[in-house]
Scaffold this motif. Sequence first.
Motif, short mmCIF file in Angstrom:
data_model
loop_
_atom_site.label_atom_id
_atom_site.label_comp_id
_atom_site.label_asym_id
_atom_site.label_seq_id
_atom_site.Cartn_x
_atom_site.Cartn_y
_atom_site.Cartn_z
N ASP A 167 0.83 -1.21 0.00
CA ASP A 167 0.00 0.00 0.00
C ASP A 167 0.86 1.26 0.00
O ASP A 167 0.57 2.23 -0.69
CB ASP A 167 -0.92 0.01 1.22
CG ASP A 167 -2.05 -0.99 1.11
OD1 ASP A 167 -2.25 -1.52 0.00
OD2 ASP A 167 -2.73 -1.24 2.11
N ALA A 168 1.94 1.24 0.80
CA ALA A 168 2.82 2.40 0.87
C ALA A 168 3.50 2.64 -0.48
O ALA A 168 3.62 3.77 -0.95
CB ALA A 168 3.87 2.20 1.96
N LEU A 169 3.93 1.55 -1.12
CA LEU A 169 4.55 1.66 -2.43
C LEU A 169 3.55 2.18 -3.46
O LEU A 169 3.87 3.06 -4.26
CB LEU A 169 5.09 0.29 -2.88
CG LEU A 169 5.65 0.22 -4.31
CD1 LEU A 169 6.83 1.17 -4.46
CD2 LEU A 169 6.04 -1.20 -4.65
N ALA A 170 2.32 1.64 -3.43
CA ALA A 170 1.29 2.08 -4.38
C ALA A 170 1.00 3.56 -4.23
O ALA A 170 0.87 4.29 -5.21
CB ALA A 170 0.01 1.27 -4.17
N SER A 171 0.91 4.02 -2.99
CA SER A 171 0.63 5.43 -2.73
C SER A 171 1.76 6.30 -3.25
O SER A 171 1.53 7.35 -3.87
CB SER A 171 0.45 5.66 -1.22
OG SER A 171 0.23 7.03 -0.94
N GLY A 199 -21.51 2.70 4.38
CA GLY A 199 -21.69 3.38 3.10
C GLY A 199 -20.39 3.63 2.37
O GLY A 199 -20.35 4.41 1.43
N ARG A 200 -19.31 2.96 2.80
CA ARG A 200 -18.02 3.13 2.15
C ARG A 200 -17.52 1.81 1.58
O ARG A 200 -17.97 0.74 1.98
CB ARG A 200 -16.96 3.65 3.15
CG ARG A 200 -17.32 4.97 3.84
CD ARG A 200 -16.14 5.42 4.70
NE ARG A 200 -15.75 4.39 5.65
CZ ARG A 200 -14.52 4.32 6.20
NH1 ARG A 200 -13.60 5.21 5.88
NH2 ARG A 200 -14.24 3.37 7.09
N VAL A 201 -16.59 1.90 0.65
CA VAL A 201 -15.98 0.70 0.09
C VAL A 201 -14.48 0.96 -0.09
O VAL A 201 -14.07 2.02 -0.55
CB VAL A 201 -16.63 0.31 -1.26
CG1 VAL A 201 -16.50 1.42 -2.29
CG2 VAL A 201 -16.04 -0.99 -1.79
N LYS A 202 -13.67 -0.02 0.30
CA LYS A 202 -12.23 0.08 0.15
C LYS A 202 -11.81 -0.66 -1.11
O LYS A 202 -12.19 -1.82 -1.31
CB LYS A 202 -11.52 -0.52 1.36
CG LYS A 202 -10.01 -0.29 1.40
CD LYS A 202 -9.44 -0.84 2.71
CE LYS A 202 -8.00 -0.40 2.91
NZ LYS A 202 -7.09 -0.98 1.91
N ILE A 203 -11.05 0.01 -1.96
CA ILE A 203 -10.56 -0.60 -3.19
C ILE A 203 -9.04 -0.70 -3.08
O ILE A 203 -8.35 0.32 -3.08
CB ILE A 203 -10.95 0.23 -4.43
CG1 ILE A 203 -12.47 0.41 -4.50
CG2 ILE A 203 -10.43 -0.45 -5.70
CD1 ILE A 203 -12.92 1.33 -5.62
N GLY A 204 -8.54 -1.91 -2.95
CA GLY A 204 -7.11 -2.11 -2.81
C GLY A 204 -6.71 -3.43 -3.43
O GLY A 204 -7.54 -4.13 -3.99
N TYR A 205 -5.42 -3.76 -3.34
CA TYR A 205 -5.00 -5.06 -3.87
C TYR A 205 -4.20 -5.82 -2.83
O TYR A 205 -3.60 -5.23 -1.92
CB TYR A 205 -4.22 -4.90 -5.17
CG TYR A 205 -2.78 -4.47 -5.05
CD1 TYR A 205 -1.74 -5.39 -5.17
CD2 TYR A 205 -2.45 -3.14 -4.84
CE1 TYR A 205 -0.42 -5.00 -5.07
CE2 TYR A 205 -1.13 -2.72 -4.75
CZ TYR A 205 -0.11 -3.66 -4.87
OH TYR A 205 1.20 -3.27 -4.77
N THR A 206 -4.21 -7.14 -2.96
CA THR A 206 -3.56 -7.98 -1.96
C THR A 206 -3.28 -9.36 -2.54
O THR A 206 -3.85 -9.74 -3.57
CB THR A 206 -4.47 -8.13 -0.71
OG1 THR A 206 -3.79 -8.87 0.29
CG2 THR A 206 -5.77 -8.85 -1.06
N THR A 207 -2.42 -10.10 -1.87
CA THR A 207 -2.20 -11.51 -2.19
C THR A 207 -2.65 -12.40 -1.04
O THR A 207 -2.35 -13.59 -1.00
CB THR A 207 -0.70 -11.79 -2.49
OG1 THR A 207 0.08 -11.35 -1.36
CG2 THR A 207 -0.25 -11.06 -3.74
N ASN A 208 -3.38 -11.77 -0.08
CA ASN A 208 -3.92 -12.53 1.04
C ASN A 208 -5.21 -11.84 1.50
O ASN A 208 -5.20 -11.04 2.43
CB ASN A 208 -2.91 -12.59 2.19
CG ASN A 208 -3.34 -13.57 3.29
OD1 ASN A 208 -4.53 -13.77 3.54
ND2 ASN A 208 -2.37 -14.18 3.95
N PHE A 254 -1.43 -3.74 -8.77
CA PHE A 254 -1.29 -2.31 -8.57
C PHE A 254 -1.82 -1.47 -9.73
O PHE A 254 -2.50 -0.47 -9.54
CB PHE A 254 0.19 -1.96 -8.31
CG PHE A 254 0.47 -0.50 -8.41
CD1 PHE A 254 -0.07 0.39 -7.50
CD2 PHE A 254 1.28 0.00 -9.43
CE1 PHE A 254 0.18 1.76 -7.59
CE2 PHE A 254 1.54 1.35 -9.52
CZ PHE A 254 0.99 2.24 -8.60
N GLU A 255 -1.51 -1.87 -10.97
CA GLU A 255 -1.94 -1.07 -12.13
C GLU A 255 -3.46 -0.99 -12.21
O GLU A 255 -4.03 0.07 -12.48
CB GLU A 255 -1.38 -1.67 -13.43
CG GLU A 255 0.12 -1.51 -13.60
CD GLU A 255 0.54 -0.06 -13.78
OE1 GLU A 255 -0.31 0.74 -14.22
OE2 GLU A 255 1.69 0.27 -13.48
#
Length: 249
Positions: free
Chosen positions: A48-52, A95-104, A127-128
Amino acid sequence: MTDSNSACLASDNGHKCPRTADVLLPVALCNAHRIEVALAIVPDMLRDALASSLTSSVPAGGVRDDLVTMATATPIEGLLGGAHDSIVYFIANGGRVKIGYTTNLKGRISALSLRADSVLLALLGGFELERALHARFAQYRNGDTEWFELSSEIFHYASARNAAILGIAPLPAAEVMVGPSAATAARREKRKARAFRVYADLGQPSQRAFIKVWRERKYGETDQTVRDLYNEMHTAFENARKGSAGESK
């Protein structure tokens, strides 16, 4: 510094851990369980830190909108056993949604203190794709976080991709409300998608057989809700069968 009498609060395969805690804050854990927690959480935090960092240095014009359009969903149930290939998740909370990526995904759900049924969508990608989705839904974003308002546009995006892998139509736009009610609509759609899958897998089963398999798959819900879902699927399949018979005459 730890108290030599403090016991680890974690468990080993359902049994209380017999080891002494090496750390007391924020939770008393032995060294083995402290490492286990770190392996589950720290890799995603670093990603997440790298993506940001990368996102802040990439011009908006560099975002590939085609990734958003062509993204393919993958069944959520198959991702809950542990580590897997990279996926982009949509996890709802009110009323919120988190959009992120993970391998777990399982570890990420646990880190957010949410339940598996909070996951609205899982897409093949990393990430892309995450960055492209953040750009597509930027108007709903909460500051620089990965949290977004669960708008009807985001809900329909998730709905259409889930429907594609199930071979069913997404929830009609008229049934979607912006805000917390969209999360309720998402859960309702997920129940229907599961009911469709069970009914189709069994080939128009009896209500008893439907409920048995539903329980075996640990989908939850009250007995009345499961009966209602069976009746809805039975009616839909019967209407489809009658329609096909009429067309063949």
